[in-house]
Design a protein around this motif. Structure first.
Motif, PDB file in Angstrom:
ATOM      1  N   MET A 292       0.846  -1.172   0.000  1.00 59.21           N
ATOM      2  CA  MET A 292       0.000   0.000   0.000  1.00 59.21           C
ATOM      3  C   MET A 292       0.895   1.240   0.000  1.00 59.21           C
ATOM      4  O   MET A 292       1.923   1.277   0.659  1.00 59.21           O
ATOM      5  CB  MET A 292      -0.902  -0.026   1.224  1.00 59.21           C
ATOM      6  CG  MET A 292      -1.802   1.175   1.315  1.00 59.21           C
ATOM      7  SD  MET A 292      -2.995   1.202   2.671  1.00 59.21           S
ATOM      8  CE  MET A 292      -2.728  -0.267   3.577  1.00 59.21           C
ATOM      9  N   ILE A 293       0.448   2.248  -0.733  1.00 56.50           N
ATOM     10  CA  ILE A 293       1.172   3.519  -0.815  1.00 56.50           C
ATOM     11  C   ILE A 293       0.303   4.618  -0.203  1.00 56.50           C
ATOM     12  O   ILE A 293      -0.871   4.765  -0.563  1.00 56.50           O
ATOM     13  CB  ILE A 293       1.488   3.886  -2.283  1.00 56.50           C
ATOM     14  CG1 ILE A 293       2.329   2.805  -2.940  1.00 56.50           C
ATOM     15  CG2 ILE A 293       2.161   5.256  -2.364  1.00 56.50           C
ATOM     16  CD1 ILE A 293       3.702   2.622  -2.345  1.00 56.50           C
ATOM     17  N   LYS A 294       0.891   5.373   0.707  1.00 63.37           N
ATOM     18  CA  LYS A 294       0.207   6.544   1.258  1.00 63.37           C
ATOM     19  C   LYS A 294       0.707   7.776   0.521  1.00 63.37           C
ATOM     20  O   LYS A 294       1.896   7.914   0.244  1.00 63.37           O
ATOM     21  CB  LYS A 294       0.446   6.676   2.755  1.00 63.37           C
ATOM     22  CG  LYS A 294      -0.291   5.610   3.535  1.00 63.37           C
ATOM     23  CD  LYS A 294      -0.365   5.933   4.993  1.00 63.37           C
ATOM     24  CE  LYS A 294      -1.134   4.829   5.699  1.00 63.37           C
ATOM     25  NZ  LYS A 294      -1.279   5.089   7.114  1.00 63.37           N
ATOM     26  N   HIS A 295      -0.224   8.649   0.212  1.00 59.38           N
ATOM     27  CA  HIS A 295       0.043   9.900  -0.511  1.00 59.38           C
ATOM     28  C   HIS A 295      -0.538  11.006   0.366  1.00 59.38           C
ATOM     29  O   HIS A 295      -1.748  11.049   0.597  1.00 59.38           O
ATOM     30  CB  HIS A 295      -0.651   9.827  -1.870  1.00 59.38           C
ATOM     31  CG  HIS A 295      -0.651  11.084  -2.663  1.00 59.38           C
ATOM     32  ND1 HIS A 295       0.492  11.638  -3.197  1.00 59.38           N
ATOM     33  CD2 HIS A 295      -1.688  11.876  -3.060  1.00 59.38           C
ATOM     34  CE1 HIS A 295       0.156  12.731  -3.889  1.00 59.38           C
ATOM     35  NE2 HIS A 295      -1.151  12.890  -3.812  1.00 59.38           N
ATOM     36  N   VAL A 296       0.331  11.865   0.885  1.00 59.93           N
ATOM     37  CA  VAL A 296      -0.079  12.938   1.796  1.00 59.93           C
ATOM     38  C   VAL A 296       0.298  14.270   1.153  1.00 59.93           C
ATOM     39  O   VAL A 296       1.452  14.465   0.751  1.00 59.93           O
ATOM     40  CB  VAL A 296       0.617  12.792   3.174  1.00 59.93           C
ATOM     41  CG1 VAL A 296       0.188  13.913   4.105  1.00 59.93           C
ATOM     42  CG2 VAL A 296       0.342  11.423   3.774  1.00 59.93           C
ATOM     43  N   VAL A 297      -0.678  15.156   1.056  1.00 59.38           N
ATOM     44  CA  VAL A 297      -0.446  16.477   0.468  1.00 59.38           C
ATOM     45  C   VAL A 297      -0.984  17.528   1.429  1.00 59.38           C
ATOM     46  O   VAL A 297      -2.086  17.376   1.970  1.00 59.38           O
ATOM     47  CB  VAL A 297      -1.154  16.619  -0.901  1.00 59.38           C
ATOM     48  CG1 VAL A 297      -0.859  17.968  -1.525  1.00 59.38           C
ATOM     49  CG2 VAL A 297      -0.745  15.490  -1.841  1.00 59.38           C
ATOM     50  N   MET A 298      -0.200  18.580   1.636  1.00 58.92           N
ATOM     51  CA  MET A 298      -0.633  19.698   2.476  1.00 58.92           C
ATOM     52  C   MET A 298      -0.544  20.980   1.669  1.00 58.92           C
ATOM     53  O   MET A 298       0.391  21.147   0.877  1.00 58.92           O
ATOM     54  CB  MET A 298       0.243  19.793   3.726  1.00 58.92           C
ATOM     55  CG  MET A 298       0.116  18.589   4.627  1.00 58.92           C
ATOM     56  SD  MET A 298       1.105  18.717   6.141  1.00 58.92           S
ATOM     57  CE  MET A 298       2.750  18.696   5.472  1.00 58.92           C
ATOM     58  N   TRP A 299      -1.523  21.850   1.869  1.00 60.01           N
ATOM     59  CA  TRP A 299      -1.566  23.116   1.139  1.00 60.01           C
ATOM     60  C   TRP A 299      -1.727  24.292   2.092  1.00 60.01           C
ATOM     61  O   TRP A 299      -2.363  24.179   3.131  1.00 60.01           O
ATOM     62  CB  TRP A 299      -2.771  23.187   0.214  1.00 60.01           C
ATOM     63  CG  TRP A 299      -2.862  22.173  -0.856  1.00 60.01           C
ATOM     64  CD1 TRP A 299      -2.273  22.217  -2.095  1.00 60.01           C
ATOM     65  CD2 TRP A 299      -3.624  20.977  -0.831  1.00 60.01           C
ATOM     66  NE1 TRP A 299      -2.631  21.115  -2.821  1.00 60.01           N
ATOM     67  CE2 TRP A 299      -3.460  20.333  -2.071  1.00 60.01           C
ATOM     68  CE3 TRP A 299      -4.440  20.370   0.121  1.00 60.01           C
ATOM     69  CZ2 TRP A 299      -4.081  19.137  -2.387  1.00 60.01           C
ATOM     70  CZ3 TRP A 299      -5.052  19.164  -0.186  1.00 60.01           C
ATOM     71  CH2 TRP A 299      -4.866  18.564  -1.427  1.00 60.01           C
ATOM     72  N   ASN A 300      -1.188  25.410   1.662  1.00 62.84           N
ATOM     73  CA  ASN A 300      -1.579  26.724   2.162  1.00 62.84           C
ATOM     74  C   ASN A 300      -2.370  27.358   1.030  1.00 62.84           C
ATOM     75  O   ASN A 300      -2.038  27.164  -0.147  1.00 62.84           O
ATOM     76  CB  ASN A 300      -0.375  27.578   2.516  1.00 62.84           C
ATOM     77  CG  ASN A 300       0.264  27.148   3.816  1.00 62.84           C
ATOM     78  OD1 ASN A 300      -0.103  26.135   4.393  1.00 62.84           O
ATOM     79  ND2 ASN A 300       1.220  27.912   4.271  1.00 62.84           N
ATOM     80  N   VAL A 301      -3.413  28.088   1.377  1.00 67.50           N
ATOM     81  CA  VAL A 301      -4.296  28.639   0.357  1.00 67.50           C
ATOM     82  C   VAL A 301      -4.270  30.159   0.375  1.00 67.50           C
ATOM     83  O   VAL A 301      -3.892  30.784   1.375  1.00 67.50           O
ATOM     84  CB  VAL A 301      -5.744  28.130   0.532  1.00 67.50           C
ATOM     85  CG1 VAL A 301      -5.808  26.622   0.371  1.00 67.50           C
ATOM     86  CG2 VAL A 301      -6.330  28.549   1.864  1.00 67.50           C
ATOM     87  N   GLN A 302      -4.690  30.731  -0.742  1.00 70.24           N
ATOM     88  CA  GLN A 302      -4.736  32.182  -0.870  1.00 70.24           C
ATOM     89  C   GLN A 302      -5.931  32.751  -0.116  1.00 70.24           C
ATOM     90  O   GLN A 302      -6.927  32.074   0.102  1.00 70.24           O
ATOM     91  CB  GLN A 302      -4.838  32.568  -2.340  1.00 70.24           C
ATOM     92  CG  GLN A 302      -3.580  32.270  -3.099  1.00 70.24           C
ATOM     93  CD  GLN A 302      -3.564  32.966  -4.429  1.00 70.24           C
ATOM     94  OE1 GLN A 302      -4.077  34.070  -4.582  1.00 70.24           O
ATOM     95  NE2 GLN A 302      -2.958  32.313  -5.413  1.00 70.24           N
ATOM     96  N   GLY A 303      -5.812  34.007   0.213  1.00 70.30           N
ATOM     97  CA  GLY A 303      -6.899  34.730   0.861  1.00 70.30           C
ATOM     98  C   GLY A 303      -6.355  35.888   1.656  1.00 70.30           C
ATOM     99  O   GLY A 303      -5.414  35.708   2.434  1.00 70.30           O
ATOM    100  N   ALA A 304      -6.948  37.060   1.475  1.00 69.80           N
ATOM    101  CA  ALA A 304      -6.493  38.256   2.175  1.00 69.80           C
ATOM    102  C   ALA A 304      -6.928  38.264   3.634  1.00 69.80           C
ATOM    103  O   ALA A 304      -6.328  38.956   4.461  1.00 69.80           O
ATOM    104  CB  ALA A 304      -7.011  39.507   1.464  1.00 69.80           C
ATOM    105  N   THR A 305      -7.960  37.499   3.960  1.00 74.66           N
ATOM    106  CA  THR A 305      -8.463  37.446   5.335  1.00 74.66           C
ATOM    107  C   THR A 305      -8.563  35.989   5.772  1.00 74.66           C
ATOM    108  O   THR A 305      -8.536  35.069   4.945  1.00 74.66           O
ATOM    109  CB  THR A 305      -9.866  38.079   5.437  1.00 74.66           C
ATOM    110  OG1 THR A 305     -10.779  37.279   4.661  1.00 74.66           O
ATOM    111  CG2 THR A 305      -9.870  39.522   4.945  1.00 74.66           C
TER     112      THR A 305
END
Length: 100
Positions: free
Chosen positions: A1-14
């Protein structure tokens, strides 16, 4: 089994705009459940800590094989979601690893 982990920071002024964009990511990826062959598990969460070094969203998936993960990357539903969310993220981090 392969685990795929992705983390993001997202845009937004507030904080509200970032929360809205993180929610868009969450809903879009949740829509991939049961649509991708070889995708065994999909979980997506939004940060609750609000510390300055945290990412806004995390995707944790499990695939039956490395080939299933490679196929996911090119799957039309996945590419549709990526295009739909294009421009929302400011940073992306990824880790793929074999799991027992």
């Amino acid at each position: 089994m392969i685990k795929h982990v992705v983390m993001w920071n997202v845009q937004g002024a507030t904080a509200e705009a970032r929360a809205h964009n993180a929610q868009r990511i969450k809903l879009a990826f949740e829509g991939l459940r049961e649509r991708i062959p070889g995708l065994l598990r999909l979980e997506i969460g939004l940060d609750e800590s609000r510390v300055d070094y945290a990412c806004d969203a995390v995707l944790v998936t499990e695939f039956e094989s490395r080939q299933a993960l490679a196929d996911y990357a090119l799957h039309p539903e996945h590419t549709r979601v990526r295009q739909e969310l294009d421009g929302l993220r400011t940073a992306r981090h990824q880790v793929d690893f074999e799991s027992l």
